[in-house]
Motif scaffolding. Sequence first.
Motif, mmCIF file in Angstrom:
data_model
loop_
_atom_site.group_PDB
_atom_site.id
_atom_site.type_symbol
_atom_site.label_atom_id
_atom_site.label_comp_id
_atom_site.label_asym_id
_atom_site.label_seq_id
_atom_site.Cartn_x
_atom_site.Cartn_y
_atom_site.Cartn_z
ATOM 1 N N SER A 82 0.819 -1.209 0.000
ATOM 2 C CA SER A 82 0.000 0.000 0.000
ATOM 3 C C SER A 82 0.853 1.259 0.000
ATOM 4 C CB SER A 82 -0.916 0.016 1.228
ATOM 5 O OG SER A 82 -0.151 0.161 2.417
ATOM 6 N N VAL A 83 0.275 2.336 -0.522
ATOM 7 C CA VAL A 83 0.958 3.627 -0.512
ATOM 8 C C VAL A 83 1.211 4.078 0.916
ATOM 9 C CG1 VAL A 83 0.711 6.075 -1.057
ATOM 10 C CG2 VAL A 83 0.106 4.350 -2.760
ATOM 11 N N SER A 84 0.226 3.913 1.787
ATOM 12 C CA SER A 84 0.380 4.377 3.171
ATOM 13 C C SER A 84 1.509 3.639 3.882
ATOM 14 C CB SER A 84 -0.934 4.200 3.936
ATOM 15 O OG SER A 84 -1.313 2.826 3.968
ATOM 16 N N GLY A 85 1.646 2.342 3.568
ATOM 17 C CA GLY A 85 2.725 1.580 4.181
ATOM 18 C C GLY A 85 4.088 2.093 3.745
ATOM 19 N N ARG B 245 6.804 14.795 14.574
ATOM 20 C CA ARG B 245 7.030 15.104 13.157
ATOM 21 C C ARG B 245 6.558 13.952 12.280
ATOM 22 N NH1 ARG B 245 11.959 16.824 15.082
ATOM 23 N NH2 ARG B 245 13.025 14.988 14.235
ATOM 24 N N ARG B 246 6.871 12.751 12.711
ATOM 25 C CA ARG B 246 6.457 11.597 11.912
ATOM 26 C C ARG B 246 4.941 11.463 11.907
ATOM 27 N NH1 ARG B 246 7.686 5.134 12.548
ATOM 28 N NH2 ARG B 246 7.533 4.669 10.323
ATOM 29 N N TYR B 247 4.330 11.713 13.055
ATOM 30 C CA TYR B 247 2.871 11.642 13.126
ATOM 31 C C TYR B 247 2.229 12.650 12.185
ATOM 32 C CZ TYR B 247 -1.861 12.193 14.903
ATOM 33 O OH TYR B 247 -3.233 12.288 14.990
ATOM 34 N N GLU B 248 2.745 13.871 12.191
ATOM 35 C CA GLU B 248 2.196 14.904 11.318
ATOM 36 C C GLU B 248 2.353 14.536 9.845
ATOM 37 O OE1 GLU B 248 0.425 17.516 12.032
ATOM 38 O OE2 GLU B 248 0.517 17.137 14.190
ATOM 39 N N ALA B 249 3.461 13.894 9.519
ATOM 40 C CA ALA B 249 3.701 13.507 8.131
ATOM 41 C C ALA B 249 2.766 12.398 7.675
ATOM 42 C CB ALA B 249 5.152 13.069 7.958
ATOM 43 N N LEU B 250 2.243 11.614 8.639
ATOM 44 C CA LEU B 250 1.427 10.444 8.282
ATOM 45 C C LEU B 250 -0.030 10.578 8.698
ATOM 46 C CD1 LEU B 250 3.973 7.669 9.388
ATOM 47 C CD2 LEU B 250 3.530 8.467 7.058
ATOM 48 N N VAL B 251 -0.412 11.727 9.240
ATOM 49 C CA VAL B 251 -1.742 11.855 9.815
ATOM 50 C C VAL B 251 -2.844 11.631 8.789
ATOM 51 C CG1 VAL B 251 -1.895 14.368 9.474
ATOM 52 C CG2 VAL B 251 -3.157 13.273 11.363
ATOM 53 N N ASP B 252 -2.585 11.932 7.526
ATOM 54 C CA ASP B 252 -3.613 11.780 6.494
ATOM 55 C C ASP B 252 -3.541 10.450 5.765
ATOM 56 O OD1 ASP B 252 -4.683 14.325 6.989
ATOM 57 O OD2 ASP B 252 -3.207 15.281 5.677
ATOM 58 N N THR B 253 -2.644 9.554 6.187
ATOM 59 C CA THR B 253 -2.547 8.253 5.520
ATOM 60 C C THR B 253 -3.521 7.272 6.168
ATOM 61 O OG1 THR B 253 -0.769 7.490 6.983
ATOM 62 C CG2 THR B 253 -0.139 8.659 4.966
ATOM 63 N N SER B 254 -3.772 6.182 5.454
ATOM 64 C CA SER B 254 -4.790 5.235 5.916
ATOM 65 C C SER B 254 -4.264 4.217 6.915
ATOM 66 C CB SER B 254 -5.385 4.490 4.711
ATOM 67 O OG SER B 254 -4.368 3.804 3.994
ATOM 68 N N GLY B 255 -2.951 4.219 7.171
ATOM 69 C CA GLY B 255 -2.417 3.302 8.166
ATOM 70 C C GLY B 255 -2.110 1.934 7.594
ATOM 71 N N LEU B 256 -2.288 0.907 8.410
ATOM 72 C CA LEU B 256 -1.929 -0.451 8.032
ATOM 73 C C LEU B 256 -2.719 -0.914 6.815
ATOM 74 C CD1 LEU B 256 -0.253 -2.981 8.872
ATOM 75 C CD2 LEU B 256 -2.267 -3.729 10.163
ATOM 76 N N ASN B 257 -2.014 -1.517 5.881
ATOM 77 C CA ASN B 257 -2.632 -2.115 4.692
ATOM 78 C C ASN B 257 -3.761 -3.058 5.127
ATOM 79 O OD1 ASN B 257 -3.242 -3.497 2.343
ATOM 80 N ND2 ASN B 257 -1.114 -3.988 1.834
#
Length: 402
Positions: free
Chosen positions: A237-240, A326-338
Motif C-alpha cells: 500500500s501507498v500508506s505503508g 514530526r512523523r505523526y504529522e507527516a502520516l496523519v492523512d494516511t490510511s495506516g496499516l494495509n
Amino acid sequence: MTSREASILDLEDLGFERGAHLLVERRLKELVPGQELGVTGADPALRVHLEAWCRQHGHRVRPALDTDFGVRVWIGRGRADLDRWADARRAGGPRSDQIVASPPSDWGLAARGALIETGGPQTPFDITDRDLVWAEIAPSLYANAAASQWDPNTAVQWDAEFTNLPEVEQAVNQVMTYLVENELAALVVPSKLLARIHPHFREVMQLLAVQAADEARHIEVFTRRALLRGGEMGTSSVSGRQSLATLLDEPDFSMASFLLSVLGEGSFLNLLEFLDNNAPDPVTRQVTRLARRDEARHVAFGVAHLQYQAELDPAVRIRLRGAVERRYEALVDTSGLNQDVFDSLVVLAAGDWTPHAIAKGYAAVMKLQSEMNDGRQRRLIHLGFPADEAADLSALHTRNFM
C-alpha cells in the motif's frame, strides 16, 4: 670486534628487489642521526639500488674505500624518517575503553590504536562524536550477534511437509510481503548510518553491519516462504510505503535509532511473536522465530543507546518527542496499516472460516495492537519518560506498526 665492524651489514646475495631494504632499515634504527652503517653484499646492483633508496628516505650515502673492510657503501642515518613521525600520536587504543571521544577527520580508516602519521586526507564521516552513537553494550552485543548468525539454507526446514488451505497460504504470502517491505527499510536505515560513522567507533559500525546482514537474511527467508508453494507476493500500500519512507528521511543517528529500533522494531517483536504463535505451518514458524531473535538484539542496542544519550543529556527526550510528533504529522492523512495485511493476520489467528473463529482471530489482532502499545510504553518509560507522556507518544506511533 671494533665499533666500526659492529656497524657493518652483509646482505650476502640479497638484492633490494627481494627485500634487502628490510635488513638495512632494521640496522639503521639502531643508530642515531649522523652515525654510519656500512653495507656490503654480492648483488651487482646493490650500490645503485641502495643509493636510490637512501635518497628516497633521507639518508646520506658515502662511497667506501678499498680498505674499508669490504664495505661497498656507507650510509649516514638522516633525520627524515624520525621527523616524519615526530608529531605522530596513537589513535586511542584497541579496547573499547580506549576510545577517543572526538577523533580527528584525518585519522580516516586507521586502525584504532595505530600510530597516526600527521597530514592525512580529510574523510567524509560526519558522525565523529562518540556520545552520538555509543552504548556500553555495543561490544558485547556485537560479539553475540557474530556468534548467532544462521544460514537460511540449514536453519529452516524448507522441505517440511504441510498443507494450507489456499486462502491461508495467500494470507501467509501477504504477511511475508509486508515483512519484506519493512525489513527493506530496516536494512537501508542502518546502512545509511553506517557510512557516516567515524571508523574509530568500530564496535558500533560492526554492530550495524551485522544488523544490516540480519535484515538482508530476513528479506531472503520471508521472500522464500512467500513463494514456497508457488504463490505470488502480496500487495504493497501507498500508506505503508509512506510510513517507512519517514524512517529514511531522519538524518540524526539517535532519532533514527529511536524511530526504527525502539518504536518500530520493538513493535515488530510483538508481530513476530504473534506469527510464531499463529503460524499455520512449521516453515512460517521457523522463519519468524529466527528473525525475532535477531530483532531483539536490534531493539536492545537502540534502547541502550538512547538510555546512554538520556543520561548524558536529559533534554534529548524533548528531541525524541519531536521526532515522534514530526512523523505523526507527516502520516496523519494516511490510511495506516494495509487492509490486506490486517485481514491476513485475522485469518492466520482464526485458523478456520467459521464466524466464531473469525471473531477469535479479530480479537487476537486487537490484542496484538494493544501489546504493541504496552511494549512501546514500557520502553519509553525505561528511557525516562513519565508514564502519561509515554502513553501519549505511543499513541502517536504509526498505525503501520513499523
